[in-house]
Design an enzyme around this catalytic site. Structure first.
Site, mmCIF file in Angstrom:
data_model
loop_
_atom_site.group_PDB
_atom_site.id
_atom_site.type_symbol
_atom_site.label_atom_id
_atom_site.label_comp_id
_atom_site.label_asym_id
_atom_site.label_seq_id
_atom_site.Cartn_x
_atom_site.Cartn_y
_atom_site.Cartn_z
ATOM 1 N N HIS A 1 -16.408 -20.842 11.255
ATOM 2 C CA HIS A 1 -17.057 -21.616 12.319
ATOM 3 C C HIS A 1 -18.210 -22.491 11.798
ATOM 4 O O HIS A 1 -18.294 -23.674 12.109
ATOM 5 C CB HIS A 1 -17.590 -20.683 13.412
ATOM 6 C CG HIS A 1 -16.544 -19.757 13.978
ATOM 7 N ND1 HIS A 1 -15.243 -20.132 14.151
ATOM 8 C CD2 HIS A 1 -16.608 -18.481 14.409
ATOM 9 C CE1 HIS A 1 -14.554 -19.126 14.674
ATOM 10 N NE2 HIS A 1 -15.359 -18.109 14.829
ATOM 11 N N ASP B 1 11.276 -5.376 17.799
ATOM 12 C CA ASP B 1 10.773 -4.677 16.625
ATOM 13 C C ASP B 1 10.838 -5.664 15.459
ATOM 14 O O ASP B 1 11.921 -5.953 14.944
ATOM 15 C CB ASP B 1 11.664 -3.446 16.369
ATOM 16 C CG ASP B 1 11.339 -2.788 15.044
ATOM 17 O OD1 ASP B 1 10.333 -3.185 14.409
ATOM 18 O OD2 ASP B 1 12.097 -1.885 14.633
ATOM 19 N N HIS C 1 -11.445 -21.442 16.750
ATOM 20 C CA HIS C 1 -11.648 -21.814 18.156
ATOM 21 C C HIS C 1 -12.898 -22.682 18.357
ATOM 22 O O HIS C 1 -13.046 -23.331 19.381
ATOM 23 C CB HIS C 1 -11.639 -20.585 19.079
ATOM 24 C CG HIS C 1 -12.875 -19.745 19.027
ATOM 25 N ND1 HIS C 1 -13.084 -18.795 18.066
ATOM 26 C CD2 HIS C 1 -13.962 -19.711 19.818
ATOM 27 C CE1 HIS C 1 -14.249 -18.220 18.276
ATOM 28 N NE2 HIS C 1 -14.811 -18.750 19.331
ATOM 29 N N LYS D 1 -25.331 -11.227 14.473
ATOM 30 C CA LYS D 1 -25.000 -10.484 15.690
ATOM 31 C C LYS D 1 -26.283 -9.817 16.185
ATOM 32 O O LYS D 1 -27.222 -9.603 15.426
ATOM 33 C CB LYS D 1 -23.956 -9.397 15.389
ATOM 34 C CG LYS D 1 -22.714 -9.939 14.715
ATOM 35 C CD LYS D 1 -21.482 -9.766 15.582
ATOM 36 C CE LYS D 1 -20.225 -10.255 14.941
ATOM 37 N NZ LYS D 1 -19.936 -11.675 15.056
#
Ligand code: BG6
Length: 487
Positions: free
Chosen positions: A238, A91, A176, A338
């Protein structure tokens, strides 16, 4: 062991039962282990607030691999990989609980790498918990993922939280895209090949296009995405990262400090987009119902959990200018969205046209050479050139051709996913491929100005049908400069 040796690690994954860990981290770590990149003594310590134990976690990790791994699980590799697991229910709101982690960690023989696969509002509890329990040494590291804030102010808060406990060199901020092979190959391409080094400026390049098109929608992440929009979700990180790799000056060497310094110069040279030019320089779009691969897909406002009034953008296109010596007068056109026609990430560098055309029979307007760098789905590099159509009919007629430098086949032999590389670099202690605080904040400063200008403009995003290349206004953006998108 493969390549460079490094000290074994205790890789502590906070939020080990969450989405990021199950979808990406488990799969990437397994792949690294299978390819012999993990130190034999390295352990994976899964931490989550949910009750569980080693056996339960092992089952969950196995299920995740079955679901997300693109190839069958190899029993021997899995046995070795799963033997590294420990599980700890913790926790994080109670600093005392961190003592339980302290009892597991082996700080003497292993480097502790804390991976925060949890939302940013929990970062503070973890940093202070680790500090109070004396689990932070000179050697330990912390890895965090985007979103690093929502704007400059919130990103500064996150960075302050981290830096209250860790030095900047111990903080690994992941984007990434910096783990993708082709992004790194940009360094090699630009700085190892004089053919490009000497032809990389306003004197030879006409303009550059960077497209990061996704065919997916928001994939059940309405709540996160709607607060963010495509500008914050994709472009702030990105696309700007790719841009820095294209535009930076040669670094003195490949060390983190040298590369970060050059990237920051690019970010600081971005011409601001504000109230006076936002209407001309940017386009916001939002997808409506349409067809993808022959299947009907809902519009953004019809997605599960949607607020039907939302004005979040799912598409952005813009013209970016870099105000420095090298790039004066060379526009960079960025576009990302998108539910576009297909998944495609590519950079296209358009070289200048020849000053005089002696081949008018073939092309009234001689097409420029293009360097096309594909990041995904296929990876590789192509150069578009003109050559003579073979034959002995006495004429010199030209055709367009491509020099294909595709390296996909060579790459298949390697572990090449972005996360694999970045996890490994964090364990090796090399933060070249991570983002520095200064970079994140420079990118937010620039993006915040656009966000404010959009707010003042109070223009709704332009609709585009799912399965297309975005709103017509994106074509008009380039048409105003006498150019078209590479489609
Ligand atoms: C993430 C974004 O950072 O990148 C997602 O939050 C996006 O919205 C994803 O879909 C795209 O990553 P990739 O590697 O599939 O291009």
């Amino acid at each position: 062991m493969n390549e460079k040796k490094y000290k074994p690690c205790d890789l502590v994954i906070f939020g080990a039962l969450g989405d990021l860990s199950r979808r990406k981290l488990m799969m990437s770590l397994y792949q690294l282990d299978k390819a012999n990149f993990l130190e034999p003594q390295t352990r994976i310590i899964a931490v989550d607030r949910l009750p569980g134990n080693r056996t339960i976690f092992t089952e969950i990790a196995h299920k995740s691999l079955l679901e997300f791994l693109p190839c069958p699980i190899v029993d021997e590799a899995w046995a070795r990989f799963s033997a590294r697991f420990e599980y700890l229910q913790l926790d994080i709101s109670s600093a005392d609980e961190f003592k339980k982690l302290g009892a597991i960690l082996d700080q003497k023989n292993r480097t502790t790498v804390n991976y925060l696969a949890i939302p940013p509002f929990l970062f503070k509890s973890i940093c202070t918990g680790l500090q109070k329990a004396k689990l932070v040494s000179k050697d330990s590291r912390i890895v965090i993922e985007k979103p690093i804030g929502y704007d400059l102010k919130s990103s500064q808060e996150i960075n302050d939280t981290m830096q209250a406990v860790f030095n900047e060199e111990q903080i690994y901020r992941i984007d990434h895209y910096l783990g993708k092979e082709t992004v790194l190959n940009l360094l090699a391409l630009r700085f190892a090949n004089s053919i490009f080094t000497t032809n990389w400026s306003h004197s030879t390049i006409d303009h550059v296009q960077i497209t990061v098109a996704e065919d997916v929608g928001i994939e059940g992440r309405w709540e996160y995405f709607d607060k963010s929009g495509q500008l914050r979700d994709m472009l702030q990180n990105h696309l700007l990262q790719i841009l820095t790799f294209i535009a930076m000056e040669p670094p003195v060497n490949l060390e983190a400090k040298s590369i970060h310094a050059e990237k920051i110069k690019v970010l600081n040279a971005l011409r601001p987009i504000a109230d006076y030019n936002v209407g001309k320089r940017t386009v916001r779009g939002q997808y409506s119902k349409g067809y993808l691969k022959g299947k009907e897909v809902p519009g953004y406002l019809e997605e599960v959990g949607a607020n039907t009034e939302s004005e979040a953008e799912t598409f952005v296109a813009m013209r970016v200018d870099i105000d420095n010596w090298r790039w004066a007068g060379v526009p960079f056109y960025l576009r990302t969205g998108k539910r576009m026609n297909s998944k495609r990430t590519e950079i296209v560098v358009y070289f200048k046209q020849q000053p005089h055309n002696i081949f008018k029979d073939s092309f009234y307007d001689l097409p420029p050479n293009k360097l096309i760098i594909h990041l995904q789905p296929k990876e590789g590099v192509e150069i578009e050139v003109l050559n003579k159509i073979p034959g002995i009919d006495g004429s010199i007629r030209l055709q367009k051709n491509k020099l294909d430098l595709s390296f996909l086949s060579q790459m298949k032999k390697h572990v090449s996913g972005g996360y694999e590389r970045l996890l490994l670099e964090a364990m090796r202690g090399n933060n070249t491929l991570f983002i520095s605080r200064e970079e994140t904040e420079a990118a937010w400063t620039w993006v915040d100005s656009i966000q404010r200008a959009w707010h003042n403009l109070s223009d709704s995003p332009k609709p585009y049908a799912a399965g297309t290349w975005g709103p017509n206004a994106a074509d008009a953006l380039l048409a105003r400069d006498g150019r078209t998108w590479e489609d």
